[in-house]
Structures are given as C-alpha cells and as structure tokens.
Design an enzyme around this catalytic site. Structure first.
Site, PDB file in Angstrom:
ATOM      1  N   PHE A  12      43.047   8.413  12.679  1.00 33.79           N
ATOM      2  CA  PHE A  12      43.137   8.956  11.325  1.00 33.79           C
ATOM      3  C   PHE A  12      44.348   9.877  11.179  1.00 33.79           C
ATOM      4  O   PHE A  12      45.333   9.735  11.884  1.00 33.79           O
ATOM      5  CB  PHE A  12      41.834   9.635  10.919  1.00 33.79           C
ATOM      6  CG  PHE A  12      40.658   8.679  10.879  1.00 33.79           C
ATOM      7  CD1 PHE A  12      40.728   7.498  10.159  1.00 33.79           C
ATOM      8  CD2 PHE A  12      39.493   8.931  11.592  1.00 33.79           C
ATOM      9  CE1 PHE A  12      39.665   6.607  10.125  1.00 33.79           C
ATOM     10  CE2 PHE A  12      38.431   8.047  11.571  1.00 33.79           C
ATOM     11  CZ  PHE A  12      38.517   6.887  10.825  1.00 33.79           C
ATOM     12  N   ARG A  70      43.474   3.211  22.218  1.00 35.59           N
ATOM     13  CA  ARG A  70      42.017   3.123  22.307  1.00 35.59           C
ATOM     14  C   ARG A  70      41.575   1.676  22.134  1.00 35.59           C
ATOM     15  O   ARG A  70      42.265   0.874  21.524  1.00 35.59           O
ATOM     16  CB  ARG A  70      41.362   3.956  21.201  1.00 35.59           C
ATOM     17  CG  ARG A  70      41.607   5.435  21.273  1.00 35.59           C
ATOM     18  CD  ARG A  70      41.087   6.139  20.037  1.00 35.59           C
ATOM     19  NE  ARG A  70      41.808   5.695  18.857  1.00 35.59           N
ATOM     20  CZ  ARG A  70      41.363   5.811  17.617  1.00 35.59           C
ATOM     21  NH1 ARG A  70      40.171   6.324  17.385  1.00 35.59           N
ATOM     22  NH2 ARG A  70      42.087   5.397  16.593  1.00 35.59           N
ATOM     23  N   LYS A 104      36.253  -2.302   8.246  1.00 34.24           N
ATOM     24  CA  LYS A 104      37.602  -1.926   8.644  1.00 34.24           C
ATOM     25  C   LYS A 104      38.412  -3.110   9.176  1.00 34.24           C
ATOM     26  O   LYS A 104      39.618  -3.178   9.006  1.00 34.24           O
ATOM     27  CB  LYS A 104      37.539  -0.828   9.712  1.00 34.24           C
ATOM     28  CG  LYS A 104      38.904  -0.286  10.114  1.00 34.24           C
ATOM     29  CD  LYS A 104      38.728   0.868  11.097  1.00 34.24           C
ATOM     30  CE  LYS A 104      40.082   1.485  11.462  1.00 34.24           C
ATOM     31  NZ  LYS A 104      40.933   0.603  12.217  1.00 34.24           N
ATOM     32  N   PHE A 113      56.268  -1.985   3.812  1.00 34.03           N
ATOM     33  CA  PHE A 113      55.530  -3.160   3.375  1.00 34.03           C
ATOM     34  C   PHE A 113      56.516  -4.158   2.761  1.00 34.03           C
ATOM     35  O   PHE A 113      57.551  -3.765   2.203  1.00 34.03           O
ATOM     36  CB  PHE A 113      54.474  -2.776   2.335  1.00 34.03           C
ATOM     37  CG  PHE A 113      53.202  -2.222   2.915  1.00 34.03           C
ATOM     38  CD1 PHE A 113      52.005  -2.891   2.770  1.00 34.03           C
ATOM     39  CD2 PHE A 113      53.198  -1.018   3.611  1.00 34.03           C
ATOM     40  CE1 PHE A 113      50.816  -2.383   3.293  1.00 34.03           C
ATOM     41  CE2 PHE A 113      52.031  -0.502   4.136  1.00 34.03           C
ATOM     42  CZ  PHE A 113      50.842  -1.189   3.979  1.00 34.03           C
ATOM     43  N   ALA A 162      37.713   9.344  15.479  1.00 39.76           N
ATOM     44  CA  ALA A 162      38.367  10.642  15.285  1.00 39.76           C
ATOM     45  C   ALA A 162      37.703  11.491  14.210  1.00 39.76           C
ATOM     46  O   ALA A 162      37.930  12.688  14.151  1.00 39.76           O
ATOM     47  CB  ALA A 162      39.837  10.451  14.943  1.00 39.76           C
ATOM     48  N   THR A 219      50.298  -0.253  14.293  1.00 35.73           N
ATOM     49  CA  THR A 219      51.450  -1.128  14.073  1.00 35.73           C
ATOM     50  C   THR A 219      52.743  -0.412  14.432  1.00 35.73           C
ATOM     51  O   THR A 219      53.615  -0.968  15.122  1.00 35.73           O
ATOM     52  CB  THR A 219      51.486  -1.587  12.599  1.00 35.73           C
ATOM     53  OG1 THR A 219      50.298  -2.344  12.316  1.00 35.73           O
ATOM     54  CG2 THR A 219      52.702  -2.450  12.319  1.00 35.73           C
ATOM     55  N   LYS A 231      49.452   3.209  11.887  1.00 35.06           N
ATOM     56  CA  LYS A 231      49.708   3.953  13.133  1.00 35.06           C
ATOM     57  C   LYS A 231      49.821   3.017  14.321  1.00 35.06           C
ATOM     58  O   LYS A 231      50.776   3.098  15.103  1.00 35.06           O
ATOM     59  CB  LYS A 231      48.578   4.964  13.395  1.00 35.06           C
ATOM     60  CG  LYS A 231      48.649   6.238  12.609  1.00 35.06           C
ATOM     61  CD  LYS A 231      47.748   7.305  13.177  1.00 35.06           C
ATOM     62  CE  LYS A 231      46.329   6.860  13.399  1.00 35.06           C
ATOM     63  NZ  LYS A 231      45.631   6.493  12.155  1.00 35.06           N
ATOM     64  N   TRP A 285      57.354  -4.575  11.391  1.00 36.18           N
ATOM     65  CA  TRP A 285      56.214  -5.434  11.035  1.00 36.18           C
ATOM     66  C   TRP A 285      56.723  -6.822  10.650  1.00 36.18           C
ATOM     67  O   TRP A 285      56.139  -7.836  11.020  1.00 36.18           O
ATOM     68  CB  TRP A 285      55.441  -4.821   9.867  1.00 36.18           C
ATOM     69  CG  TRP A 285      54.200  -5.587   9.509  1.00 36.18           C
ATOM     70  CD1 TRP A 285      52.950  -5.416  10.019  1.00 36.18           C
ATOM     71  CD2 TRP A 285      54.113  -6.670   8.564  1.00 36.18           C
ATOM     72  NE1 TRP A 285      52.071  -6.319   9.450  1.00 36.18           N
ATOM     73  CE2 TRP A 285      52.762  -7.100   8.557  1.00 36.18           C
ATOM     74  CE3 TRP A 285      55.024  -7.309   7.729  1.00 36.18           C
ATOM     75  CZ2 TRP A 285      52.308  -8.134   7.744  1.00 36.18           C
ATOM     76  CZ3 TRP A 285      54.583  -8.342   6.920  1.00 36.18           C
ATOM     77  CH2 TRP A 285      53.238  -8.744   6.929  1.00 36.18           C
TER      78      TRP A 285
END
Length: 523
Positions: A281, A77, A88, A357, A253, A56, A54, A384
């Site tokens: 999330f 955030r 994480k 990916f 969240a 990224t 998210k 990415w």
C-alpha cells in the site's frame, strides 16, 4: 540474464528445484556487512482503483539494472490466494514487468502459505486439546490469543462459536493467513534459529491465574518446525526478462507490516549489489512499517526510497469539483506531497518514478513530472510497455540517487509508552491533529501492559486515505484519528491499534475473481 548465471549467484547455497521455481537454503554464516550494498525500497501514494504499480515498477527497476549489467535482485512478498480469487486479482506485476508463471505464484506457489496455515492451526488445536483434557497448564478459555487462519476470503469465519470442552465455549474468529500472527513472525525472523527461539517465547493464552502460556509450554516446537522447515527457505522466480526475483512471506500492510521476510532480504544482500523490495500500500502504511519495524529489527538502512506515482492515481486524489485537468492534477498532487514529507521525516533520500499508462495524456504527464521535479529527481517509466530496453533514464535515475545512508530517524522509540508511539505515527506520518481512544482500547492496554513493553506499533487502518475514513482523499488537515479497538500480536511483538473497519478475514465481492479466472492445463 541467463538462468544459469542467476543460479551461479547462489553457488554457496543449497538449491532445490521446485517445479518451475527454486528453493534456496539460507546460509548460517552470513557476513551481515552490507556497507556497500544498495537496498532500495519502492513505495507509493495512497492506493486508488487504477493501481499505482509498485510491483510493476519494482520489477521494471530490477530489469533495467540487470539490462545495464548491474548485479540486481528483486525481493517480493508472495501474493495471498484469498484476494486473487476475490477482488484484487494477482500481485505479480503486469505488461513487460511481470513475473513468469504468475497464476502459479498467485495460487499457492511453493506451498509456503499452506504450511504456515497448517502450523498456525496446529498450535490452536493442541492448545484447545489441553483445555479439553483439563491439563495441568490450566488454560483460561476466555483468554486465548491465538487465532486459526485460512488463505481464502470467507466472511462466514469472521465470527465462530464452538465448544472446547464440556464446560468451555469459545467466541472467536479466523484470520486470513497473510494477516496471521505466525506470518508476521515468519517474516521478522532473522534466521531459522531466531525463528525457533521467538516461536518458543510466543504467548498464546493465559492460565486461570493470569500467567502467560507460551508455545514452548505446549511442547510442539519440533512438530511445528517439521511443517515449516521447507517454508523457511526463500523461493527464486524470474521476471519475463529472466531476471532474479526472490519471493518469500506475505503479510498484508493494512493489518500487518506488509514486508517480505528478513531472511530473503538478507539473502539478496548477501548475493547481489542492488536489492529492490517493496512495502504494501502507500507510504503511510507499508513504508512506515518497513522503516520503523523491519529496518529496526534487521538493522537495515535503505540507500534510496522510490515513490511510485501514476497520473490516474493523482487525479483520483483530487477532492474538489473542477473541469480543469491541470487543476485536478495540482490538487491531487497534494497526496504525493504528504508522502514525500513522510519519507523526509526518516531522513532518507528519495526519488519519484511516474508509472506511465498507455492512454495517459502526454501534456498532462509532463505537467505532473514538473510538479514532482520541484520536490525530488523524477523520471517517467515506460517499462510496462517497452521493458528495459528503453529504460536508460530510469537506470540513470537510480544510479545517481543511491547513496549510503548512515542512519534512519525512526518515528518513535519502542521504549515510548503505547499512547505516545501511536500518536507519533498518526501525527507525523498521517498528519492527524489528535488521536482519541475508546474505553475498550484503554481497558485492553491496561490489561496487557505487563506483556507489551517495547512492542512495535502496527496500525490497522484503511489504505485509501491518510485518515481512518477511506472516502477522504488528498491531503486532509486537522483531522482526528479514532482508535476503537486494539489487538496484540505476541509472536511478532506488535501492538495493533484498529482505526478503520478492517477485517482480518476479508469477504468476497458480489462477483468474485474466482468466477472470471480461466484454467488452462499445462500438462
């Protein structure tokens, strides 16, 4: 974008350089007319070990819009330091879609979390001091609602027991700072004065007659604001491609509402044409709370919802045994379908960005895109790997799907009774058949019914599944949600039904990230 050009965007604000970042003072004369502004929410399906990207995706979208000369800002955030040193890791994007100076941001940033923590704990220290000296407030030590917090994963603080006076002993627990009541209030305040007003009216305990004790009764508001004044100013950082990112606030969240501050979102709306933000999330937690709580509180309407999806995450949500990769994708895609249905329930337009990916199979990726195309406009993002230079398809996706939505169909009305509000979320957003409540929950609701009228519902549920059981993946049907406990955040006005084994104070894994991180001096 050149940094000087970014700072020029904030020429009507007081700007203070803070190391490699900037503190931007909000204006009090905001127009609040955002009719032609484009607020874009980035959400995702239920999280998986490989990550949905998210942050990224959001940073990439912002870079892409700026690359094609749009006036765009990302509003994020702040990461909590606890998970950074836990399991994480960071929350600042990755690859070409990363924020500059990520370790600084993941590890304290400009000190906002520390100041929220200090103010939060001062409230309880003063409150318990009133008990110690048997003050005229006559506080009932068995009815203290406020909790201490710290921004470190420390499972030993999940249960603490101590004396507050010669006759009073308290059994309580710490929360992590991101899950604290003060953090939630911090992120829902519309401006500095609104924050002060709501702080004063926050219930922190009851007296021995059962009447509420509020922060204003403790006579410490000026002291709290002395600590928090700088923290209320949003922070300006920059992406790897020198595009603006406003970072402010950081509630989780799965146990809070998972959105950056209203103050910083409105700062973005005041100064840019495109404002991209995310909710933590999956759409069942973050997006639901963003739309039902933050948007209603701030009178905001997103122009577009972007659902971030990856091939790996879709495969993870396959809940059948099969060796056929296309069958795996088709079955796992059911989780995407449920989140699409949830966004549709709000009557908002949406699209999908597939975050590629490097090792994704090309044919499988195109098959996933074909499934997504059947439901909404979809593009594959290679940002990415390549950054914004090859993102014209993503730019066109956003430009062609942004529109001025005139309203949101909220899942519930805050005037609904507590049980109705909870059940509307569970049935509409999660897809549950029924909701059951423990006797403890029913008792707590009855005991607090005079204080929780018109409160929002902020469910505490595991993030990995639509159900309260994190092992049930995909799109389950006909399941029951069990609410076994409930808490109340009287600062942010939240009813918090607890549906999964969620700890307000996380623990560290066997080998925490703190053992892996390498320190390199920048002196």
């Amino acid at each position: 974008m050149d940094k000087n050009r970014i700072l020029e965007k904030f020429k009507n604000h007081e700007i203070e350089q803070f190391g490699k970042f900037y503190k931007i003072t909000p204006n009090n004369n905001e127009t609040n007319t955002y009719k032609d502004k484009k607020l874009i929410l980035v959400t995702s399906i239920n999280p998986t070990p490989s990550g949905e990207g998210k942050t990224t995706t959001l940073i990439g979208l912002n870079d892409s819009l700026n690359f094609f000369n749009e006036s765009s800002v990302a509003c994020l955030r702040q990461p909590s330091m606890g998970p950074f040193f836990g399991i994480k890791g960071g929350a600042t994007g990755s690859g070409e879609c990363e924020i500059q100076n990520p370790q600084l941001i993941n590890c304290g940033f400009t000190g906002d979390f520390y100041e929220i923590e200090a103010a939060n704990n001062l409230i309880l220290a003063v409150l318990e001091n009133e008990i110690y000296f048997n003050s005229e407030l006559d506080i009932d030590s068995n009815n203290i609602y406020w909790k201490r917090c710290i921004d470190v994963n420390d499972r030993s603080l999940r249960s603490v027991n101590y004396d507050v006076s010669k006759t009073d002993r308290v059994n309580t627990f710490f929360t992590i700072t991101a899950a604290s009541s003060l953090m939630a209030l911090f992120c829902l305040a519309k401006d500095r004065q609104d924050f002060i007003n709501r702080l004063n009216e926050t219930i922190v305990a009851l007296n021995k007659k059962g009447n509420p004790i509020k922060i204003k009764d403790l006579e410490i508001t000026d002291s709290l604001m002395l600590i928090l004044d700088k923290a209320l100013k949003p922070n300006l950082a920059f992406s790897k491609h020198n595009n603006p990112i406003i970072i402010h606030g950081g509630p989780f969240a799965n146990i809070a509402h998972g959105c950056n501050s209203i103050i910083s979102t409105k700062m973005g709306l005041d100064n840019f044409e495109y404002i991209l933000t995310e909710a933590g999330f999956g759409a069942d937690l973050g997006a639901e709370k963003f739309l039902n709580i933050k948007c209603k509180e701030a009178n905001l309407i997103p122009s577009l919802v972007v659902i971030a999806v990856t091939l790996k995450s879709v495969k993870h949500h396959c809940n059948i045994e099969t060796k056929d990769n296309y069958e795996v994708i088709s079955k796992g895609f059911e989780n995407v379908i449920k989140h699409i249905e949830s966004i549709k329930s709000f009557n908002l337009n949406f699209c999908i960005v597939i975050n590629k990916f490097s090792d994704d199979d090309k044919d499988e990726l195109m098959y996933l895109k074909s499934l997504c195309d059947n439901h909404c406009p979809t593009e594959i993002s290679t940002m990415w790997q390549n950054g914004p230079k090859d993102s014209e398809n993503i730019y066109k996706l956003i430009k062609s799907n942004v529109k001025n939505n005139n309203s949101i169909t909220y899942t519930y009305d805050t005037k609904d009774d507590v049980y109705t509000k909870i059940e509307k979320i569970c049935k509409t957003i999660y897809g549950a058949k029924e909701v059951k409540y423990s006797d403890l929950v029913k008792k707590k609701i009855e005991n607090n019914k005079n204080f929780i009228e018109n409160y929002y519902v902020c469910n505490a549920k595991n993030q990995y599944s639509l159900t309260s059981d994190q092992t049930i993946l995909g799109y389950p049907k006909d399941f029951t949600i069990e609410v076994f406990d409930i808490e109340f955040n009287h600062a942010a006005k939240f009813i918090i039904p607890i549906m999964s084994k969620i700890f307000l104070m996380p623990g560290l894994p066997k080998k925490p990230n703190a053992k892996i991180i390498k320190y390199e001096s920048k002196w």
